[in-house]
Scaffold this motif. Structure first.
Motif, PDB file in Angstrom:
ATOM      1  N   SER A 187       0.929  -1.284  -0.070  1.00 31.87           N
ATOM      2  CA  SER A 187      -0.075   0.054   0.033  1.00 31.87           C
ATOM      3  C   SER A 187       0.680   1.215   0.038  1.00 31.87           C
ATOM      4  O   SER A 187       1.961   1.130   0.444  1.00 31.87           O
ATOM      5  CB  SER A 187      -0.939   0.084   1.190  1.00 31.87           C
ATOM      6  OG  SER A 187      -1.605  -1.084   1.431  1.00 31.87           O
ATOM      7  N   GLY A 207      -2.317   7.609  -6.673  1.00 25.31           N
ATOM      8  CA  GLY A 207      -3.723   6.736  -6.770  1.00 25.31           C
ATOM      9  C   GLY A 207      -3.532   6.393  -8.303  1.00 25.31           C
ATOM     10  O   GLY A 207      -3.060   6.935  -9.414  1.00 25.31           O
ATOM     11  N   SER A 246      -7.740   1.284  -5.337  1.00 23.17           N
ATOM     12  CA  SER A 246      -7.253   2.476  -5.509  1.00 23.17           C
ATOM     13  C   SER A 246      -8.086   3.865  -5.513  1.00 23.17           C
ATOM     14  O   SER A 246      -9.154   3.442  -5.914  1.00 23.17           O
ATOM     15  CB  SER A 246      -6.059   2.545  -6.694  1.00 23.17           C
ATOM     16  OG  SER A 246      -5.338   3.797  -6.772  1.00 23.17           O
ATOM     17  N   THR A 274      -2.892   3.447  -3.296  1.00 19.42           N
ATOM     18  CA  THR A 274      -3.238   2.220  -3.883  1.00 19.42           C
ATOM     19  C   THR A 274      -2.793   1.169  -3.036  1.00 19.42           C
ATOM     20  O   THR A 274      -1.809   1.318  -2.336  1.00 19.42           O
ATOM     21  CB  THR A 274      -2.461   2.169  -5.319  1.00 19.42           C
ATOM     22  OG1 THR A 274      -2.806   3.284  -6.003  1.00 19.42           O
ATOM     23  CG2 THR A 274      -2.681   0.747  -5.878  1.00 19.42           C
ATOM     24  N   LYS A 275      -3.475   0.413  -3.112  1.00 23.96           N
ATOM     25  CA  LYS A 275      -3.182  -0.920  -2.436  1.00 23.96           C
ATOM     26  C   LYS A 275      -3.476  -2.124  -3.195  1.00 23.96           C
ATOM     27  O   LYS A 275      -4.465  -2.502  -4.023  1.00 23.96           O
ATOM     28  CB  LYS A 275      -4.363  -1.234  -1.238  1.00 23.96           C
ATOM     29  CG  LYS A 275      -3.845  -2.570  -0.399  1.00 23.96           C
ATOM     30  CD  LYS A 275      -5.224  -2.750   0.665  1.00 23.96           C
ATOM     31  CE  LYS A 275      -4.726  -4.106   1.594  1.00 23.96           C
ATOM     32  NZ  LYS A 275      -5.617  -4.352   2.542  1.00 23.96           N
TER      33      LYS A 275
END
Length: 185
Positions: free
Chosen positions: A115, A120, A167, A173-174
Motif C-alpha cells: 500500500s 492513486g 485505489s 493504492t493497495k
C-alpha cells in the motif's frame, strides 16, 4: 554526462528485461520452479533493497505476520512481484508518505499487500492497468514502462494466484497478491 548515460542505460536494460519477461509469459515460456525457501528472508531482502534506494521522504512499514518461514515457492516469481509492487509504490508517491508491505497467511494462501499514499489510479485507468505499456493518465513526468503490473499479475497467475488493485485518485493504492503455498516443516 556520465550519470545521464548511466541512467539511460539502466532504463533501457529494465525496459528490455520487462519486454522479454512479458513476451516469455505470453508464449508460456516462463517456467514455474518452486523450491524450498525462506520466505521471510527473501521478502525482507527485497524490502530492504527497495528501502535503501528510495528517497528519505518515504516512510516504510513491514509486517510479516506468519509463524512459518519455509515455503515451497518460486523465488524468481516472488521477487518479480514484490520488486515491481514496492518500486511502483515508491515511484508513484512523489510527495512522500508511507509505503506498507504486509505478508500474512490465510488457509493455504499467502497474501502480500503493498500500500502507498501516492497519486492513486483513476477508475477508468483501473480497468486497463494490466495491459502491457498502459500507464495511468495522472503519472505526468514519472518515468516507467507500463509493464510492472502486467509482469506482477502474470507472475502471480503462474503461481496459481491472483492480484487485486484497490485505489483512489490522490489517496493511494493497495495491491494484494494472493498465492497458493505448500508448507514444509
Amino acid at each position: 554526462y556520465v550519470g545521464i548515460i548511466q541512467n539511460s542505460v539502466e532504463y533501457m536494460t529494465e525496459l528490455i528485461n520487462d519486454v522479454l519477461t512479458v513476451s516469455k509469459s505470453d508464449t508460456g515460456k516462463i517456467k514455474f520452479n518452486p523450491t524450498e525457501m525462506n520466505l521471510y528472508e527473501l521478502v525482507n531482502n527485497i524490502y530492504e533493497s527497495v528501502k535503501l534506494s528510495s528517497p528519505e521522504k518515504i516512510k516504510f512499514n513491514f509486517n510479516y505476520d506468519i509463524e512459518e518461514k519455509i515455503f515451497n515457492l518460486d523465488n524468481k516469481l516472488i521477487t518479480q512481484i514484490l520488486s515491481n509492487l514496492l518500486s511502483n509504490a515508491v515511484k508513484y508517491s512523489p510527495n512522500g508518505g508511507a509505503v506498507y508491505l504486509d505478508v500474512k497467511k490465510e488457509n493455504d494462501c499467502i497474501k502480500f499487500s503493498v500500500s502507498d499514499e501516492g497519486i492513486g489510479i483513476s477508475e477508468e485507468d483501473l480497468e486497463l492497468m494490466f495491459e502491457p505499456f498502459h500507464r495511468g493518465n495522472n503519472v505526468g513526468a514519472i518515468s516507467g514502462t507500463g509493464l510492472g503490473l502486467s509482469i506482477a499479475k502474470k507472475s502471480a497467475e503462474i503461481h496459481n494466484g491472483n492480484l487485486l488493485i484497490e485505489s483512489k485518485l490522490n489517496e493511494g493504492t493497495k495491491i494484494t497478491v494472493t498465492i497458493n503455498c505448500n508448507k514444509h516443516t
